[in-house]
Design a protein around this motif. Structure first.
Motif, mmCIF file in Angstrom:
data_model
loop_
_atom_site.group_PDB
_atom_site.id
_atom_site.type_symbol
_atom_site.label_atom_id
_atom_site.label_comp_id
_atom_site.label_asym_id
_atom_site.label_seq_id
_atom_site.Cartn_x
_atom_site.Cartn_y
_atom_site.Cartn_z
ATOM 1 N N VAL A 318 -1.919 1.926 -1.356
ATOM 2 C CA VAL A 318 -2.982 2.876 -1.694
ATOM 3 C C VAL A 318 -4.300 2.141 -1.942
ATOM 4 N N CYS A 319 -4.274 1.155 -2.840
ATOM 5 C CA CYS A 319 -5.544 0.560 -3.292
ATOM 6 C C CYS A 319 -5.705 -0.909 -2.920
ATOM 7 N N ASP A 320 -4.695 -1.488 -2.252
ATOM 8 C CA ASP A 320 -4.798 -2.873 -1.783
ATOM 9 C C ASP A 320 -4.690 -3.922 -2.898
ATOM 10 N N ALA A 340 3.539 -0.790 -3.884
ATOM 11 C CA ALA A 340 2.653 -0.040 -4.774
ATOM 12 C C ALA A 340 2.340 -0.873 -6.006
ATOM 13 N N CYS A 341 1.121 -0.726 -6.503
ATOM 14 C CA CYS A 341 0.757 -1.351 -7.773
ATOM 15 C C CYS A 341 1.318 -0.479 -8.894
ATOM 16 N N GLU A 342 1.156 -0.918 -10.116
ATOM 17 C CA GLU A 342 1.622 -0.182 -11.300
ATOM 18 C C GLU A 342 1.127 1.269 -11.273
ATOM 19 N N THR A 343 -0.176 1.442 -10.988
ATOM 20 C CA THR A 343 -0.800 2.756 -11.024
ATOM 21 C C THR A 343 -0.262 3.696 -9.954
ATOM 22 N N HIS A 344 0.078 3.155 -8.773
ATOM 23 C CA HIS A 344 0.425 4.009 -7.636
ATOM 24 C C HIS A 344 1.918 4.043 -7.323
ATOM 25 N N ALA A 345 2.728 3.669 -8.313
ATOM 26 C CA ALA A 345 4.179 3.587 -8.082
ATOM 27 C C ALA A 345 4.805 4.949 -7.785
HETATM 28 ZN ZN LIG Z 1 -2.553 0.696 -6.087
#
Ligand SMILES: [Zn+2]
Ligand SMILES: [Zn+2]
Length: 369
Positions: A318-320, A340-345
């Motif tokens: 999502v955010c790279d 995914a990062c923490e935010t976009h899991a």
């Molecule tokens: Zn992300």
């Protein structure tokens, strides 16, 4: 004391009667309380099962007594734990599902092949070829059941791994015929030391697996499933590699047994595969070799590192942002996986209305960028 253990294994060898082997394997696993997934094909066996340490040992001993499986390539790992007595009494799911396809028609095959079979537990089941009795440790039933697999599934398929090359794959008693040269982890490093940048690592996995870890400088095919490789090869996507030394790699080695043979069949001239795959290489060199990042796995862990401090090579879909966390699309019906990062899991993929680009092309862009 019993420990929860998981076996990951395969053997390539001609199997005259896969259905008989399926029935034998299902009986054997059921009698030992093992759960997991096994595929039997005319080319061999591929499985991952788990249970008590002693049950796993007995399983391996009995399975290897069957001639074609004598050379079973096995990796051990530690499971999460056992199903509690209370849960087991409440559901009985493992035993029920293990026996759910028990009524199929081929009972004569297994009774002919394994005349020693007797008793409801199947504990005296013998390998199809063996004249020897089995003096396994006598253990009171039931064995404990591992939590890492919900049930036991034993199936017959055309292919152990679904490249779509069943009709061209040849196996004999020594394994796949015409596959890439096997290299030990140390020999991989020696090849690179000797040939330098001429050597190409070729990722034999789905793109999302490569997104969180891969060999340095690896070619990562834009494929979402194993089925996609042959199409990519045949459309010429890797033609410039055909005269270079190519080291194929995958998680435990089985996919490259088939892939390397298919590549040689299609004009590649110098193809290698790594004995035991990334798992063995990582065990040998941790973060200090040519491997970078985390290894995608197919149980509840999602991914693993070979040593603390593994490089974070993944990028959130999502955010790279840097991340080595693999997640499933939040749509329960979707099988897409992405970083995914923490935010976009908890994100969904594009197809399911989310903002995560789960396409193989996105992985390839992240790898090359
Ligand atoms: Zn992300
Ligand atoms: Zn989705």
């Amino acid at each position: 004391m019993s420990e929860p253990k998981i076996l990951l294994y395969y053997a390539f060898a001609p199997i005259a009667d896969p259905e008989a082997v399926r029935l034998w394997q299902r009986e054997l696993c059921t009698s030992l309380g093992l759960r997991g997934r096994i595929i039997v094909s005319p080319h061999g066996i591929n499985g991952t099962v788990g249970g008590e340490l002693d049950a796993c040992k007995q399983y391996l001993r009995r399975t290897r007594e069957y001639g074609p499986f004598a050379g079973l390539e096995v990796k051990w790992s530690t499971g999460t734990g056992f199903v509690s007595e209370a849960e087991r009494a409440g559901s009985g799911a493992g035993a029920a599902s293990a026996g759910s396809d028990a009524g199929s028609s081929n009972t004569e095959a297994i009774s002919a092949g394994a005349p020693g079979a007797s008793g409801a537990s199947g504990a005296s089941q013998r390998p199809l070829h063996s004249g020897r009795g089995l003096a396994g440790k006598r253990r009171p039933a039931p064995w404990k059941q591992i939590v890492d697999f919900p049930k036991l599934s034993v199936k017959v398929r055309d292919e152990l791994v679904a490249f779509g090359t069943a009709s061209e794959l040849r196996v004999d008693a020594t394994g796949v015929v015409g596959g890439g040269v096997h290299l030990s982890p140390a020999a991989v490093n020696e090849l690179v030391a000797a040939r330098g940048d001429e050597v190409v690592f070729f990722d034999g996995r789905n793109a999302y697996e490569a997104a969180i870890g891969r060999f340095k400088g690896a070619v990562v095919p834009e494929v979402a499933t194993t089925h996609g490789f042959i199409g990519e090869i045949e459309r010429g996507a890797f033609d410039e590699l055909k005269h270079r030394p190519v080291v194929t790699y995958c998680t435990g080695g089985i996919r490259c047994e088939v892939l390397s043979a298919a590549m040689l069949e299609r004009g590649f001239t110098e193809v290698y595969q790594i004995d035991g795959g990334i798992v063995r290489y990582g065990e040998a060199f941790g973060n200090d070799g040519l491997w970078e990042g985390s290894l995608a796995v197919f149980d509840g862990r999602e991914s693993m590192d070979f040593a603390p401090g593994a490089a974070v090579v993944g990028r959130c879909a999502v955010c790279d942002a840097p991340s080595n966390r693999l997640v499933n699309c939040a749509d329960p019906a979707c099988r897409a996986r992405f970083v995914a990062c923490e935010t976009h899991a908890g994100e969904r993929c594009h197809e399911h209305g989310g903002s995560a680009d789960a396409s193989p092309a996105a992985v390839a862009r992240a790898v090359s960028g």
